[in-house]
Design a protein around this motif. Structure first.
Motif, PDB file in Angstrom:
ATOM      1  N   PRO A  83     -27.169  -8.107  14.293  1.00  0.00           N
ATOM      2  CA  PRO A  83     -26.683  -7.924  15.666  1.00  0.00           C
ATOM      3  C   PRO A  83     -25.353  -8.649  15.872  1.00  0.00           C
ATOM      4  N   GLU A  84     -24.979  -9.494  14.917  1.00  0.00           N
ATOM      5  CA  GLU A  84     -23.721 -10.235  14.943  1.00  0.00           C
ATOM      6  C   GLU A  84     -23.543 -10.788  13.540  1.00  0.00           C
ATOM      7  N   ALA A  85     -22.395 -11.398  13.248  1.00  0.00           N
ATOM      8  CA  ALA A  85     -22.178 -11.783  11.852  1.00  0.00           C
ATOM      9  C   ALA A  85     -22.007 -13.286  11.628  1.00  0.00           C
ATOM     10  N   THR A  86     -22.034 -14.089  12.702  1.00  0.00           N
ATOM     11  CA  THR A  86     -21.801 -15.526  12.508  1.00  0.00           C
ATOM     12  C   THR A  86     -22.885 -16.150  11.621  1.00  0.00           C
ATOM     13  N   ALA A  87     -24.146 -15.823  11.917  1.00  0.00           N
ATOM     14  CA  ALA A  87     -25.241 -16.381  11.111  1.00  0.00           C
ATOM     15  C   ALA A  87     -25.094 -15.936   9.659  1.00  0.00           C
ATOM     16  N   PHE A 114     -25.418  -4.137  15.399  1.00  0.00           N
ATOM     17  CA  PHE A 114     -26.448  -3.287  16.007  1.00  0.00           C
ATOM     18  C   PHE A 114     -27.251  -4.066  17.041  1.00  0.00           C
ATOM     19  N   ARG A 115     -27.264  -3.563  18.274  1.00  0.00           N
ATOM     20  CA  ARG A 115     -28.100  -4.193  19.312  1.00  0.00           C
ATOM     21  C   ARG A 115     -28.685  -3.086  20.175  1.00  0.00           C
ATOM     22  N   HIS A 116     -29.996  -3.142  20.408  1.00  0.00           N
ATOM     23  CA  HIS A 116     -30.629  -2.108  21.228  1.00  0.00           C
ATOM     24  C   HIS A 116     -30.498  -2.525  22.687  1.00  0.00           C
ATOM     25  N   GLU A 117     -29.275  -2.368  23.234  1.00  0.00           N
ATOM     26  CA  GLU A 117     -29.016  -2.774  24.622  1.00  0.00           C
ATOM     27  C   GLU A 117     -29.121  -1.573  25.537  1.00  0.00           C
ATOM     28  N   LYS A 118     -29.199  -1.846  26.854  1.00  0.00           N
ATOM     29  CA  LYS A 118     -29.178  -0.749  27.828  1.00  0.00           C
ATOM     30  C   LYS A 118     -27.830  -0.079  27.741  1.00  0.00           C
ATOM     31  N   ARG A 123     -20.596  -0.196  26.160  1.00  0.00           N
ATOM     32  CA  ARG A 123     -21.688  -0.831  25.446  1.00  0.00           C
ATOM     33  C   ARG A 123     -22.341   0.187  24.521  1.00  0.00           C
ATOM     34  N   TRP A 124     -22.434  -0.154  23.258  1.00  0.00           N
ATOM     35  CA  TRP A 124     -22.997   0.752  22.264  1.00  0.00           C
ATOM     36  C   TRP A 124     -24.114   0.050  21.523  1.00  0.00           C
ATOM     37  N   ARG A 125     -24.973   0.847  20.900  1.00  0.00           N
ATOM     38  CA  ARG A 125     -26.033   0.218  20.096  1.00  0.00           C
ATOM     39  C   ARG A 125     -25.552  -0.020  18.672  1.00  0.00           C
ATOM     40  N   PHE A 128     -18.555  -2.108  16.836  1.00  0.00           N
ATOM     41  CA  PHE A 128     -17.796  -2.749  15.760  1.00  0.00           C
ATOM     42  C   PHE A 128     -17.152  -4.032  16.258  1.00  0.00           C
ATOM     43  N   GLN A 129     -17.194  -5.024  15.412  1.00  0.00           N
ATOM     44  CA  GLN A 129     -16.518  -6.284  15.745  1.00  0.00           C
ATOM     45  C   GLN A 129     -15.524  -6.635  14.651  1.00  0.00           C
ATOM     46  N   VAL A 130     -14.417  -7.289  15.045  1.00  0.00           N
ATOM     47  CA  VAL A 130     -13.695  -8.113  14.082  1.00  0.00           C
ATOM     48  C   VAL A 130     -13.988  -9.527  14.536  1.00  0.00           C
ATOM     49  N   ALA A 132     -13.873 -13.960  13.339  1.00  0.00           N
ATOM     50  CA  ALA A 132     -13.344 -14.971  12.429  1.00  0.00           C
ATOM     51  C   ALA A 132     -14.154 -16.237  12.582  1.00  0.00           C
ATOM     52  N   GLU A 133     -14.377 -16.928  11.490  1.00  0.00           N
ATOM     53  CA  GLU A 133     -15.151 -18.173  11.511  1.00  0.00           C
ATOM     54  C   GLU A 133     -14.395 -19.220  10.707  1.00  0.00           C
ATOM     55  N   ILE A 134     -14.356 -20.435  11.255  1.00  0.00           N
ATOM     56  CA  ILE A 134     -13.759 -21.556  10.525  1.00  0.00           C
ATOM     57  C   ILE A 134     -14.861 -22.577  10.297  1.00  0.00           C
ATOM     58  N   VAL A 258     -21.501 -19.237  30.108  1.00  0.00           N
ATOM     59  CA  VAL A 258     -22.432 -19.639  29.046  1.00  0.00           C
ATOM     60  C   VAL A 258     -22.560 -18.402  28.163  1.00  0.00           C
ATOM     61  N   ARG A 259     -22.747 -18.581  26.910  1.00  0.00           N
ATOM     62  CA  ARG A 259     -22.746 -17.436  26.017  1.00  0.00           C
ATOM     63  C   ARG A 259     -24.177 -16.976  25.753  1.00  0.00           C
ATOM     64  N   GLY A 260     -24.308 -15.738  25.322  1.00  0.00           N
ATOM     65  CA  GLY A 260     -25.643 -15.164  25.135  1.00  0.00           C
ATOM     66  C   GLY A 260     -26.316 -15.552  23.825  1.00  0.00           C
ATOM     67  N   ASP A 262     -27.571 -18.935  21.314  1.00  0.00           N
ATOM     68  CA  ASP A 262     -27.935 -20.339  21.543  1.00  0.00           C
ATOM     69  C   ASP A 262     -27.173 -21.356  20.717  1.00  0.00           C
ATOM     70  N   TYR A 263     -26.388 -20.901  19.728  1.00  0.00           N
ATOM     71  CA  TYR A 263     -25.859 -21.888  18.777  1.00  0.00           C
ATOM     72  C   TYR A 263     -24.649 -22.678  19.263  1.00  0.00           C
ATOM     73  N   TYR A 264     -24.160 -22.386  20.449  1.00  0.00           N
ATOM     74  CA  TYR A 264     -22.901 -23.027  20.847  1.00  0.00           C
ATOM     75  C   TYR A 264     -23.057 -24.481  21.283  1.00  0.00           C
ATOM     76  N   VAL A 265     -22.063 -25.281  20.931  1.00  0.00           N
ATOM     77  CA  VAL A 265     -21.907 -26.639  21.471  1.00  0.00           C
ATOM     78  C   VAL A 265     -20.435 -26.785  21.855  1.00  0.00           C
ATOM     79  N   ASN A 280     -16.862  -6.548  30.794  1.00  0.00           N
ATOM     80  CA  ASN A 280     -15.430  -6.844  30.745  1.00  0.00           C
ATOM     81  C   ASN A 280     -15.022  -7.775  29.608  1.00  0.00           C
ATOM     82  N   ALA A 281     -15.984  -8.207  28.770  1.00  0.00           N
ATOM     83  CA  ALA A 281     -15.629  -9.150  27.695  1.00  0.00           C
ATOM     84  C   ALA A 281     -15.089  -8.404  26.480  1.00  0.00           C
ATOM     85  N   LEU A 282     -13.860  -8.749  26.153  1.00  0.00           N
ATOM     86  CA  LEU A 282     -13.250  -8.162  24.956  1.00  0.00           C
ATOM     87  C   LEU A 282     -13.637  -8.993  23.734  1.00  0.00           C
ATOM     88  N   ALA A 283     -13.675 -10.310  23.921  1.00  0.00           N
ATOM     89  CA  ALA A 283     -13.979 -11.204  22.803  1.00  0.00           C
ATOM     90  C   ALA A 283     -14.714 -12.420  23.332  1.00  0.00           C
TER      91      ALA A 283
HETATM   92  P1  HAM Z   1     -20.784 -11.701  21.493  1.00  0.00           P
HETATM   93  O1  HAM Z   1     -20.226 -12.234  22.767  1.00  0.00           O
HETATM   94  O2  HAM Z   1     -22.201 -11.344  21.472  1.00  0.00           O
HETATM   95  O3  HAM Z   1     -20.483 -12.810  20.389  1.00  0.00           O
HETATM   96  O4  HAM Z   1     -19.943 -10.448  21.048  1.00  0.00           O
HETATM   97  C1  HAM Z   1     -18.536 -10.512  20.926  1.00  0.00           C
HETATM   98  C2  HAM Z   1     -17.893  -9.239  21.455  1.00  0.00           C
HETATM   99  O5  HAM Z   1     -18.485  -8.093  20.836  1.00  0.00           O
HETATM  100  C3  HAM Z   1     -18.081  -8.996  22.936  1.00  0.00           C
HETATM  101  O6  HAM Z   1     -17.140  -9.721  23.695  1.00  0.00           O
HETATM  102  C4  HAM Z   1     -17.867  -7.495  23.051  1.00  0.00           C
HETATM  103  O7  HAM Z   1     -16.480  -7.182  23.079  1.00  0.00           O
HETATM  104  C5  HAM Z   1     -18.449  -6.994  21.739  1.00  0.00           C
HETATM  105  N1  HAM Z   1     -19.800  -6.459  21.967  1.00  0.00           N
HETATM  106  C6  HAM Z   1     -20.955  -7.145  22.036  1.00  0.00           C
HETATM  107  N2  HAM Z   1     -21.993  -6.306  22.268  1.00  0.00           N
HETATM  108  C7  HAM Z   1     -21.469  -5.058  22.362  1.00  0.00           C
HETATM  109  C8  HAM Z   1     -22.015  -3.746  22.581  1.00  0.00           C
HETATM  110  N3  HAM Z   1     -23.323  -3.553  22.743  1.00  0.00           N
HETATM  111  N4  HAM Z   1     -21.163  -2.688  22.604  1.00  0.00           N
HETATM  112  C9  HAM Z   1     -19.831  -2.864  22.432  1.00  0.00           C
HETATM  113  N5  HAM Z   1     -19.268  -4.069  22.208  1.00  0.00           N
HETATM  114  C10 HAM Z   1     -20.068  -5.156  22.156  1.00  0.00           C
HETATM  115  C11 HAM Z   1     -20.867 -12.719  19.094  1.00  0.00           C
HETATM  116  O8  HAM Z   1     -21.252 -11.717  18.543  1.00  0.00           O
HETATM  117  C12 HAM Z   1     -20.640 -14.010  18.312  1.00  0.00           C
HETATM  118  N6  HAM Z   1     -21.091 -13.798  16.927  1.00  0.00           N
HETATM  119  C13 HAM Z   1     -19.191 -14.425  18.379  1.00  0.00           C
HETATM  120  C14 HAM Z   1     -18.885 -15.663  17.587  1.00  0.00           C
HETATM  121  C15 HAM Z   1     -18.360 -15.736  16.377  1.00  0.00           C
HETATM  122  N7  HAM Z   1     -19.131 -16.898  18.000  1.00  0.00           N
HETATM  123  C16 HAM Z   1     -18.749 -17.742  17.056  1.00  0.00           C
HETATM  124  N8  HAM Z   1     -18.296 -17.051  16.046  1.00  0.00           N
END
Ligand code: HAM
Length: 420
Positions: A83-87, A114-118, A123-125, A128-130, A132-134, A258-260, A262-265, A280-283
């Motif tokens: 559902p994300e790539a940080t982990a 991939f996320r099964h969101e409404k 918003r897509w299930r 694509f993300q780009v 970066a992690e340091i 606050v972010r969705g 739990d790993y943030y500090v 409205n969140a781009l990143a």
């Molecule tokens: P996230 O806020 O869940 O963070 O997702 C980052 C961005 O991915 C969102 O701002 C949005 O642009 C896009 N995004 C998320 N869900 C969807 C969706 N269902 N459809 C379209 N776009 C979507 C993370 O994923 C963390 N891994 C970010 C991170 C990296 N934190 C630290 N390192």
């Protein structure tokens, strides 16, 4: 009745060739800009052990609780589409002992999540993300530099955006704050929706992110983490802000951010765009110093972000990229078998010189072939018929101006490459 086999699964879509020109432009720009900041690409698998995300992102989050695509494979192991790539990146960093190398490691990725969101606009299930992690630095300057890099990418594409920042504290200061927050929430249950009441016990910080209209007045009066930071977190946040200011990056401190996951500090941020509507969140991103340990590794500092490519591309100005789109340089129209053979040979020679050439083997009338040249947006069309074969000169039409010239085969490549 079975769902139609001729349509994509809801929340997923095909990206068609015309659209992908814009995706390639954005991906190329990303690689170029990220390389300037010293990032190298990493590709991790799309499937991982479910436990990696459950532990990494947190059991009480929406992502882990409701949105993951999880299944058992043939050996009975629980697998999840990421559902994300940080982990995953932190896992790879530890698995390949990158933590033993000196200095910070900068990695980036591009790919589907991939996320099964409404379903909702933007918003897509499968999206694509780009990202970066340091890994391996807790310096606030690296946070500001990374934010600068995302903003450079977004700005270079002609897109307006705003930076919102916050500090979500650390294991030293957060527990006491959460107790305070819980006490307030428990003291006034009628002011909150059912979700907020549940989150009071499971994940009270997420209450601050509630979108229900009726909860807003009370949420705005809740204590905020930013006012309860320990001195180390407050100092870190102060330095982060001063590095942003040093780079002339405007920002807004949003205590309710606050972010969705739990790993943030400490540092958390989002980049938003007014043109996106509700989503409205781009990143989004931030610091996640505890994540490596949660996954079984040594204490490791981490900071990063991910940018939603689907949303970014929705916002691209229409004009952008037209000139860099991979249009064919030449369409070769031919009349008769001998002309077809000549066209095949010419196309082969020109391709060896790097030109993009197309022809329709079925041929047909010149009119039909010209329609084809228009459909594929060829920059030039070359016509070979009996007369051209006899003279050894070909008519070449520049499609943008309809200018037509007779050119010998020896000069063709230079003409098409704009050298004549
Ligand atoms: P996230 O806020 O869940 O963070 O997702 C980052 C961005 O991915 C969102 O701002 C949005 O642009 C896009 N995004 C998320 N869900 C969807 C969706 N269902 N459809 C379209 N776009 C979507 C993370 O994923 C963390 N891994 C970010 C991170 C990296 N934190 C630290 N390192």
């Amino acid at each position: 009745m079975a769902e139609s086999l001729l349509s994509t699964i809801p929340g997923t879509r095909d990206l068609l060739p015309d659209e992908l020109d814009r995706w390639h432009l954005v991906e190329d720009r990303t690689r170029d800009i990220f390389a300037r900041y010293g990032f190298q690409e990493i590709r991790t698998p799309i499937i991982e052990a479910t436990e990696l995300f459950a532990r990494g992102i947190g059991d009480d989050t929406d992502i882990v609780g409701k949105e993951m695509y999880t299944f058992r494979d043939q050996s009975g192991k629980s697998i999840t589409l990421r559902p994300e790539a940080t982990a995953s990146v932190v896992r790879a960093y530890l698995q390949h002992s990158m933590h033993r190398e000196a200095g910070a490691t900068r990695l980036y990725y591009v790919g589907p999540m991939f996320r099964h969101e409404k379903k909702q606009k933007g918003r897509w299930r499968q999206f694509f993300q780009v990202g970066a992690e340091i890994l391996g630095s807790d310096h606030p300057a690296i946070e500001a530099e990374t934010v600068e890099m995302v903003l450079a990418l977004i700005g270079s594409l002609g897109i307006q955006s705003r930076l919102q920042i916050n500090s979500v504290g650390c294991p030293n200061c957060r527990p006491a704050y959460l107790e305070r927050l819980r006490a307030e929430l428990r003291g006034d249950p009628a002011a909150f929706c059912e979700d907020c009441r549940r989150r009071t016990e499971t994940n009270p910080l997420r209450v601050l992110d509630c979108k229900v209209e009726a909860c807003q007045p009370r949420i705005n009066r809740l204590p905020m983490m930013i006012d309860h930071l320990c001195s180390d977190c407050a100092g870190h946040f102060q330095r982060f802000k001063s590095y942003l200011s040093g780079a002339d990056i405007p920002f807004e401190v949003v205590p309710r951010l606050v972010r969705g996951l739990d790993y943030y500090v400490r540092t958390a941020f989002e980049i938003v765009s007014g043109d996106l509507g509700a989503q409205n969140a781009l990143a989004g991103g931030g610091r996640y110093d505890g994540l490596a340990e949660v996954l079984g590794g040594p204490p490791t500092h981490g900071f990063g972000f991910a940018l939603g490519l689907d949303r970014l591309i929705m916002l691209l100005p229409a004009s952008l990229g037209d000139e860099s789109i991979a249009k064919p340089d030449l369409f070769l129209a031919h009349i008769g078998e001998e002309a077809l053979r000549k066209a095949i040979e010419l196309a082969r020679q020109l391709r060896r010189k790097g030109l993009r050439c197309c022809l329709e083997f079925e041929g047909g009338s010149l009119k039909r072939q010209m329609r084809m040249a228009n459909r594929i947006n060829a920059r030039h069309t070359l016509i070979i018929g009996g007369e051209e074969l006899a003279k050894g000169l070909y008519k070449v039409r520049r499609m943008s101006s309809s200018e037509q010239r007779e050119i010998s085969p020896d000069h063709l490549a230079d003409y098409l490459l704009g050298r004549e």
